[in-house]
Design a protein around this motif. Structure first.
Motif, mmCIF file in Angstrom:
data_model
loop_
_atom_site.group_PDB
_atom_site.id
_atom_site.type_symbol
_atom_site.label_atom_id
_atom_site.label_comp_id
_atom_site.label_asym_id
_atom_site.label_seq_id
_atom_site.Cartn_x
_atom_site.Cartn_y
_atom_site.Cartn_z
ATOM 1 N N MET A 182 5.095 10.879 -17.246
ATOM 2 C CA MET A 182 6.746 9.253 -16.861
ATOM 3 C C MET A 182 6.629 8.174 -16.738
ATOM 4 O O MET A 182 7.393 7.383 -16.527
ATOM 5 N N VAL A 183 5.178 7.941 -16.347
ATOM 6 C CA VAL A 183 5.168 6.251 -17.057
ATOM 7 C C VAL A 183 5.093 6.440 -18.390
ATOM 8 O O VAL A 183 5.873 4.810 -18.173
ATOM 9 N N THR A 185 7.736 8.798 -6.779
ATOM 10 C CA THR A 185 8.718 7.957 -6.936
ATOM 11 C C THR A 185 8.798 7.533 -8.295
ATOM 12 O O THR A 185 10.205 7.655 -8.617
ATOM 13 N N VAL A 186 7.624 8.235 -9.007
ATOM 14 C CA VAL A 186 7.213 8.280 -10.321
ATOM 15 C C VAL A 186 8.408 9.601 -11.289
ATOM 16 O O VAL A 186 8.880 9.452 -12.255
ATOM 17 N N VAL A 187 7.698 10.105 -10.196
ATOM 18 C CA VAL A 187 8.220 11.959 -10.673
ATOM 19 C C VAL A 187 8.996 12.672 -10.955
ATOM 20 O O VAL A 187 9.856 13.585 -11.089
ATOM 21 N N GLY A 188 9.161 12.148 -9.242
ATOM 22 C CA GLY A 188 10.557 13.105 -8.587
ATOM 23 C C GLY A 188 9.479 13.852 -7.264
ATOM 24 O O GLY A 188 10.932 14.891 -7.108
ATOM 25 N N VAL A 189 8.538 14.137 -7.504
ATOM 26 C CA VAL A 189 7.965 15.121 -7.107
ATOM 27 C C VAL A 189 6.666 14.780 -6.420
ATOM 28 O O VAL A 189 5.461 14.321 -7.049
ATOM 29 N N GLY A 190 6.378 15.007 -5.033
ATOM 30 C CA GLY A 190 5.622 14.418 -4.325
ATOM 31 C C GLY A 190 3.213 15.087 -5.390
ATOM 32 O O GLY A 190 3.005 14.519 -3.915
ATOM 33 N N HIS A 191 3.875 15.928 -5.490
ATOM 34 C CA HIS A 191 2.344 17.088 -5.718
ATOM 35 C C HIS A 191 2.343 17.057 -6.473
ATOM 36 O O HIS A 191 1.530 17.982 -7.592
ATOM 37 N N ALA A 192 3.166 16.366 -7.981
ATOM 38 C CA ALA A 192 2.859 16.172 -9.100
ATOM 39 C C ALA A 192 1.439 16.128 -10.005
ATOM 40 O O ALA A 192 0.278 15.318 -9.239
ATOM 41 N N ASP A 193 0.679 16.422 -10.769
ATOM 42 C CA ASP A 193 -0.021 16.908 -11.314
ATOM 43 C C ASP A 193 -0.798 15.473 -11.816
ATOM 44 O O ASP A 193 0.642 14.969 -12.076
ATOM 45 N N GLU A 242 0.897 -1.361 0.285
ATOM 46 C CA GLU A 242 0.299 -0.135 -0.027
ATOM 47 C C GLU A 242 0.689 1.105 -0.392
ATOM 48 O O GLU A 242 1.990 1.109 0.774
ATOM 49 N N TYR A 243 0.574 2.373 -1.090
ATOM 50 C CA TYR A 243 1.401 3.418 -0.889
ATOM 51 C C TYR A 243 0.739 4.520 -1.135
ATOM 52 O O TYR A 243 -0.111 5.129 -1.947
ATOM 53 N N ALA A 244 0.812 5.493 -0.582
ATOM 54 C CA ALA A 244 -0.154 7.275 -0.345
ATOM 55 C C ALA A 244 0.825 7.735 -1.619
ATOM 56 O O ALA A 244 1.257 7.051 -2.343
ATOM 57 N N PRO A 245 -0.411 8.317 -2.065
ATOM 58 C CA PRO A 245 -1.236 8.782 -3.292
ATOM 59 C C PRO A 245 0.865 9.831 -3.695
ATOM 60 O O PRO A 245 1.944 9.799 -4.540
ATOM 61 N N ASN A 246 1.322 10.483 -2.383
ATOM 62 C CA ASN A 246 2.588 11.171 -3.068
ATOM 63 C C ASN A 246 4.092 10.730 -2.693
ATOM 64 O O ASN A 246 4.700 11.159 -3.548
ATOM 65 N N SER A 247 3.883 9.436 -2.323
ATOM 66 C CA SER A 247 4.834 8.399 -2.134
ATOM 67 C C SER A 247 5.384 8.214 -3.841
ATOM 68 O O SER A 247 6.105 7.595 -4.225
ATOM 69 N N VAL A 248 3.771 7.953 -4.309
ATOM 70 C CA VAL A 248 3.459 6.630 -5.740
ATOM 71 C C VAL A 248 4.750 8.283 -6.715
ATOM 72 O O VAL A 248 4.951 8.459 -7.502
ATOM 73 N N LYS A 249 3.383 9.345 -6.109
ATOM 74 C CA LYS A 249 4.244 10.873 -7.196
ATOM 75 C C LYS A 249 5.373 10.839 -7.043
ATOM 76 O O LYS A 249 6.312 11.233 -8.150
#
Length: 167
Positions: free
Chosen positions: A125-126, A110-118, A101-108
């Motif tokens: 990035m995907v 990890t994938v984008v480099g910014v926790g508040h990405a749109d 389970e992952y928090a939305p900010n953690s996913v962003k």
């Protein structure tokens, strides 16, 4: 090699994405969106359950990852999302899969480099990290991002299958 199912829970649209991790390499397998059908909540939840069960049967993931839910101002909406999230957790667990389970900010982050990405940045990035991938929509792109996050955080140590429940 590890096959990861990422799930973006939603009552109307539940995004899913399957990737394979082979060491540092990630490869897109499939993605889609389960749309709930029916007028009442119980029917909609059953529809999501049936569709997600078919995804697990069709793609035989080794592990699953689900996005955590944030509580918002609309209590009824949060409760309904929580019920859809229960389906997202139940289906892989019932198949004997370990579920991260992952928090939305953690996913962003990890994938984008910014926790508040749109959502646009997440989609971009995907697609960069999974060449040739064409997400079925924003929910599917988010699900693929969740799977990518799991690949980066869990590594091969999280690939162990739990004992399969006999149906």
């Amino acid at each position: 090699m590890m096959r990861i199912l990422g799930i973006d829970p939603g009552l109307r649209n539940m995004g899913w994405g399957v990737i394979e991790q082979d060491g540092p390499r990630l490869r897109h397998i499939a993605n889609g969106i389960c749309h709930s059908e029916g007028a009442d909540l119980a029917v909609r939840l059953m529809s999501l359950y049936d569709q997600m069960s078919e995804v697990v049967r069709a793609y035989a993931p080794d592990v699953a990852a689900v996005e955590q839910t944030f509580v918002n101002k609309d209590g009824a909406g949060t409760l309904k999302l929580g019920q859809a999230r229960a389906i997202a957790l139940l289906v892989p667990a019932q198949a004997g899969l370990q579920v991260g389970e992952y928090a939305p900010n953690s996913v962003k982050k990890t994938v984008v480099g910014v926790g508040h990405a749109d959502k646009r940045q997440v989609l971009h990035m995907v697609c960069l990290q999974l060449p040739g991938c064409k997400p079925a929509g924003p929910d599917a792109a988010d699900a693929l991002a969740i799977a990518i996050c799991h690949a980066h955080h869990a590594g091969h140590g999280g690939a162990a299958r739990l004992r399969r429940k006999i149906a």
